[in-house]
Design a protein around this motif. Structure first.
Motif, PDB file in Angstrom:
ATOM      1  N   ALA A   1       0.829  -1.206   0.000  1.00 11.85           N
ATOM      2  CA  ALA A   1       0.000   0.000   0.000  1.00 11.85           C
ATOM      3  C   ALA A   1       0.866   1.261   0.000  1.00 11.85           C
ATOM      4  O   ALA A   1       0.579   2.226  -0.719  1.00 11.85           O
ATOM      5  N   TYR A   2       1.926   1.266   0.807  1.00 10.28           N
ATOM      6  CA  TYR A   2       2.814   2.431   0.850  1.00 10.28           C
ATOM      7  C   TYR A   2       3.574   2.564  -0.462  1.00 10.28           C
ATOM      8  O   TYR A   2       3.749   3.662  -0.994  1.00 10.28           O
ATOM      9  N   ARG A   3       4.010   1.416  -0.998  1.00  9.86           N
ATOM     10  CA  ARG A   3       4.747   1.421  -2.263  1.00  9.86           C
ATOM     11  C   ARG A   3       3.865   1.946  -3.399  1.00  9.86           C
ATOM     12  O   ARG A   3       4.312   2.709  -4.257  1.00  9.86           O
ATOM     13  N   GLU A   4       2.600   1.543  -3.408  1.00 10.12           N
ATOM     14  CA  GLU A   4       1.703   1.931  -4.491  1.00 10.12           C
ATOM     15  C   GLU A   4       1.082   3.321  -4.289  1.00 10.12           C
ATOM     16  O   GLU A   4       0.375   3.801  -5.174  1.00 10.12           O
ATOM     17  N   ALA A   5       1.367   3.945  -3.153  1.00 12.74           N
ATOM     18  CA  ALA A   5       0.843   5.299  -2.938  1.00 12.74           C
ATOM     19  C   ALA A   5       1.407   6.285  -3.951  1.00 12.74           C
ATOM     20  O   ALA A   5       0.826   7.355  -4.172  1.00 12.74           O
ATOM     21  N   LEU A   6       2.512   5.931  -4.593  1.00 12.53           N
ATOM     22  CA  LEU A   6       3.112   6.811  -5.590  1.00 12.53           C
ATOM     23  C   LEU A   6       2.547   6.575  -6.988  1.00 12.53           C
ATOM     24  O   LEU A   6       2.867   7.324  -7.918  1.00 12.53           O
ATOM     25  N   GLN A   7       1.725   5.546  -7.150  1.00 11.50           N
ATOM     26  CA  GLN A   7       1.149   5.278  -8.469  1.00 11.50           C
ATOM     27  C   GLN A   7       0.322   6.479  -8.929  1.00 11.50           C
ATOM     28  O   GLN A   7      -0.607   6.922  -8.244  1.00 11.50           O
ATOM     29  N   GLY A   8       0.675   6.990 -10.089  1.00 11.20           N
ATOM     30  CA  GLY A   8      -0.001   8.161 -10.617  1.00 11.20           C
ATOM     31  C   GLY A   8       0.363   9.461  -9.930  1.00 11.20           C
ATOM     32  O   GLY A   8      -0.154  10.524 -10.292  1.00 11.20           O
ATOM     33  N   GLN A   9       1.269   9.403  -8.939  1.00 11.47           N
ATOM     34  CA  GLN A   9       1.566  10.581  -8.125  1.00 11.47           C
ATOM     35  C   GLN A   9       3.041  10.935  -8.090  1.00 11.47           C
ATOM     36  O   GLN A   9       3.463  11.759  -7.278  1.00 11.47           O
ATOM     37  N   TRP A  10       3.841  10.295  -8.945  1.00  8.67           N
ATOM     38  CA  TRP A  10       5.269  10.624  -8.944  1.00  8.67           C
ATOM     39  C   TRP A  10       5.445  12.072  -9.379  1.00  8.67           C
ATOM     40  O   TRP A  10       4.837  12.526 -10.336  1.00  8.67           O
ATOM     41  N   GLY A  11       6.290  12.769  -8.642  1.00  9.00           N
ATOM     42  CA  GLY A  11       6.445  14.198  -8.876  1.00  9.00           C
ATOM     43  C   GLY A  11       5.548  15.029  -7.987  1.00  9.00           C
ATOM     44  O   GLY A  11       5.669  16.267  -7.962  1.00  9.00           O
ATOM     45  N   ARG A  12       4.669  14.371  -7.259  1.00 10.78           N
ATOM     46  CA  ARG A  12       3.791  15.061  -6.304  1.00 10.78           C
ATOM     47  C   ARG A  12       4.101  14.605  -4.881  1.00 10.78           C
ATOM     48  O   ARG A  12       4.612  15.353  -4.060  1.00 10.78           O
ATOM     49  N   HIS A  13       3.754  13.346  -4.599  1.00 11.38           N
ATOM     50  CA  HIS A  13       3.941  12.864  -3.224  1.00 11.38           C
ATOM     51  C   HIS A  13       5.400  12.905  -2.792  1.00 11.38           C
ATOM     52  O   HIS A  13       5.699  13.230  -1.630  1.00 11.38           O
ATOM     53  N   ASP A  14       6.322  12.543  -3.678  1.00 11.35           N
ATOM     54  CA  ASP A  14       7.734  12.518  -3.298  1.00 11.35           C
ATOM     55  C   ASP A  14       8.228  13.924  -2.972  1.00 11.35           C
ATOM     56  O   ASP A  14       8.939  14.128  -1.978  1.00 11.35           O
ATOM     57  N   VAL A  15       7.853  14.912  -3.780  1.00 12.48           N
ATOM     58  CA  VAL A  15       8.241  16.291  -3.503  1.00 12.48           C
ATOM     59  C   VAL A  15       7.610  16.768  -2.200  1.00 12.48           C
ATOM     60  O   VAL A  15       8.278  17.355  -1.331  1.00 12.48           O
ATOM     61  N   THR A  16       6.328  16.503  -2.032  1.00 14.28           N
ATOM     62  CA  THR A  16       5.624  16.907  -0.809  1.00 14.28           C
ATOM     63  C   THR A  16       6.271  16.300   0.429  1.00 14.28           C
ATOM     64  O   THR A  16       6.461  16.975   1.456  1.00 14.28           O
TER      65      THR A  16
END
Length: 668
Positions: free
Chosen positions: A474-489
């Protein structure tokens, strides 16, 4: 091998500390020390009582040698100048295969498999039509030593069949094959899937197991384990497979799972698979795989490279690398084995009498060790006097709030010196480290880069942003479709969290990373004002170029992280750092290898051109002969020193190190 891991070890005691501004402290760890001491270890293999591995040496241009442990100590068995390294998936791994007295290694120069005997390397696979056109990984010598099985990756005219990708371009063909050690005859055993890994022959070689997956999945998304009967001729050379069976993993009506680790235990298969959302070890005896433990703990690694294993059986007991420890699986639970000083394990195997691992700890240099059943640790590789270990900055795990009501994780290193402290009314500058992948993780091993910064008066946070491995699917897939958003945040949230705790100066935060971490760094610098400076190493600036001009392994990776290409082309453009150059105001140092096939130099140069055109302070270093990641000691050292000098120029301090930075271009 014992290393303290207590609060007292976080700040070495001194009787007469000197007060000096953060960033200006003299350090016992020079960049040159760090580069030459950073030997790398891979492809741990056991053949009976014998233990073998590959050892990379930055002082010799990053060359990887084949090393055997002997009673007299480690012994290099590959010829002088031989570089054991494979380009399968571009990231390699699995370049060493040892079994039944036969030593095989892939040569970096020609990518052929060589048999090493008495210090002489003799090629046993055919020469490719084009340089590096046929690549090999995961060689497993079969009983009788008449043949080996392996992964073969063929490019260009060497491809056995047409293989167009979604863009209509021909891509490499990946297969499991068998090769005769008598005459080099090759037979294809598995073909058709986009990717394969392993293979794993059963102890008597009557069955063969392998992993396979297809675009657009990555192996940690969906990888299926298959097993089939292995047919051989009278000489013991495989001729084909029969009765293939899918054991676990892949995309089925029951959902999506990924097998990440495999080994035989007699006639049974041990595998790490995640139907619960966590990679846990299961046993397959021909029926449905049964879990040996059910815990919220990852038992396995993302399969970025070949040749790794986190499973071993000793005295009939299954052992696994999980949660930063070697654990013994008994009665449905994973009990940790005592390993003083060690908290990060890259590979695990077993001789008849002991466990063997590539391992290290926060104050213990990584090496090859044996672990006795009672928990005693003995170093097998050559002892390394690593100055980074003497710094003593110990990582503190942190969990902090981030966007969308979520939480993220990281490792915090405080400024650490035996001789200096910062001004009492000042907080230290902070270096935010962004790991690669992005499906990778911060690890509690001796992080020489973190020690380098901490010893000079920086705080450091190694961020496990959403998408990192080690916290379940679940944590690994939290970035699906969100790379460039969640990681920066999450990187910004980590800095703010430490600043709120008084551990960092929020006005002096820099961010740096390589590859996928370089992408996060670039996007953070182009879209926010959260950082005073940054450093990108071989970072992605244009996602469109990455989708259309990168190697096969990652060519569809962005389907999950960003969206389908080309249907979601606008999203690719919106998430690319080059689309936000108009808002770029932050000074930046850019580092790049001129032979990088994963992120080509053009990705760096478009950012450098924007910095120049906008009159923003910057520096650009292009390293000759380097690929995706720097392996040569002078380049490793130069990359660190240049970043220190650059941050000093931008943040307004003078490092104690004597560093020239002719590449510095001041802002206008």
């Amino acid at each position: 091998m014992t290393a303290p891991d207590t609060p007292d070890a976080q700040q070495p005691k001194t009787l007469d500390p000197h007060v000096a501004p953060y960033g200006t402290w003299p350090s016992p760890l020079s960049a040159a020390d760090l580069a030459t001491a950073s030997a790398s270890y891979a492809d741990l293999v056991v053949d009976g009582d014998a233990v073998w591995w590959l050892q990379g040496d930055p002082a010799r241009g990053g060359r990887s040698s084949v090393v055997q442990h002997t009673d007299a100590g480690p012994r290099e068995v590959s010829p002088e100048g031989f570089n054991a390294r494979t380009r399968v998936h571009e990231y390699g791994g699995g370049a060493l295969g040892v079994g039944h007295g036969v030593v095989l290694a892939c040569s970096w120069e020609d990518q052929r498999v060589h048999r090493i005997t008495d210090g002489v390397a003799t090629p046993v696979t055919p020469a490719p039509t084009t340089p590096a056109g046929i690549r090999w990984a995961g060689m497993q010598v079969l009983p009788g030593a008449a043949a080996f099985v392996a992964v073969r990756e063929t490019h260009g005219p060497d491809r056995p069949r047409p293989n167009p990708n979604s863009n209509g371009d021909e891509e490499a063909v990946n297969e499991v094959v068998a090769v005769s050690l008598r005459d080099g005859t090759t037979r294809v055993l598995v073909t058709g899937p986009d990717f394969v890994a392993g293979p794993w022959p059963s102890p008597d070689a009557d069955r063969l197991a392998w992993l396979q997956w297809d675009h657009p999945d990555m192996p940690w998304d969906s990888a299926a384990l298959w097993v089939a009967d292995l047919r051989t001729d009278d000489d013991g050379v495989p001729t084909g497979l029969t009765d293939p069976v899918r054991v676990a993993g892949g995309r089925t009506d029951g959902g999506v799972t990924a097998v990440c680790d495999v080994m035989w235990d007699g006639d049974d298969l041990l595998l790490s698979v995640d139907p619960s959302g966590w990679w846990n070890v299961h046993r397959w005896d021909g029926r449905s795989p049964a879990p040996l433990h059910t815990e919220e703990m990852e038992a396995g690694f993302p399969r970025w490279v070949h040749g790794t294993s986190g499973l071993a059986v000793l005295d009939g007991t299954v052992h696994v690398v999980a949660g930063g420890a070697v654990r013994r699986l008994q009665e449905g639970a994973a009990a940790p084995v005592r390993t003083p000083g060690l908290s990060s394990f890259a590979s695990l195997a077993a001789t008849p009498s002991a466990l063997v691992a590539i391992a290290g700890g926060p104050a213990t240099p990584t090496g090859v060790v044996t672990i006795s059943p009672t928990g005693g640790v003995q170093l097998l590789s050559t002892p390394v006097d690593d100055p980074a270990a003497a710094v003593g900055a110990m990582p503190r795990p942190i969990t902090f709030p981030t966007g969308d009501g979520a939480t993220a994780h990281g490792l915090h290193y405080p400024p650490t010196s035996a001789t200096h402290v910062g001004p009492p009314d000042d907080a230290p500058p902070l270096v935010v480290l962004t790991h690669g992948g992005p499906t990778s993780a911060a690890r509690r091993t001796l992080n020489a880069t973190a020690q380098y910064w901490a010893s000079r008066g920086f705080a450091v946070v190694d961020v496990d942003y959403r998408g990192s491995t080690g916290y379940g699917r679940a944590y690994r897939e939290a970035l699906q479709g969100q790379w460039g958003r969640h990681d920066v945040t999450d990187c910004i949230a980590a800095a703010r969290h430490l600043a709120a705790e008084g551990h960092a100066d929020i006005d002096r935060v820099v961010i740096e990373g390589g590859s996928a971490g370089g992408y996060t760094t670039l996007l953070a610098l182009c879209t926010t004002d959260a950082f005073a400076a940054g450093g990108s190493s071989y970072g992605v600036s244009d996602l469109r170029a990455l989708a259309t001009d990168t190697h096969k392994f990652e060519s569809r990776y962005l389907d999950g992280l960003i969206g389908r290409w080309p249907e979601d082309a606008q999203t690719y453009l919106d998430r690319s750092p080059i689309s936000h150059i108009e808002s770029l105001r932050t000074p930046m140092i850019v580092l790049q290898g001129d032979e990088d096939a994963v992120v080509p130099p053009a990705q760096a140069e478009v950012i450098v051109a924007a910095l120049r055109d906008k009159g923003i302070a910057h520096a650009y270093l292009l390293f000759e002969g380097e690929q995706h990641g720097f392996r040569k000691a002078p380049n490793i050292a130069r990359a660190l020193e240049a970043r220190l000098a650059f941050y000093g120029r931008v943040l307004g301090f003078v490092p104690a190190d004597d560093i020239d930075l002719p590449e510095f271009v001041p802002g206008t």
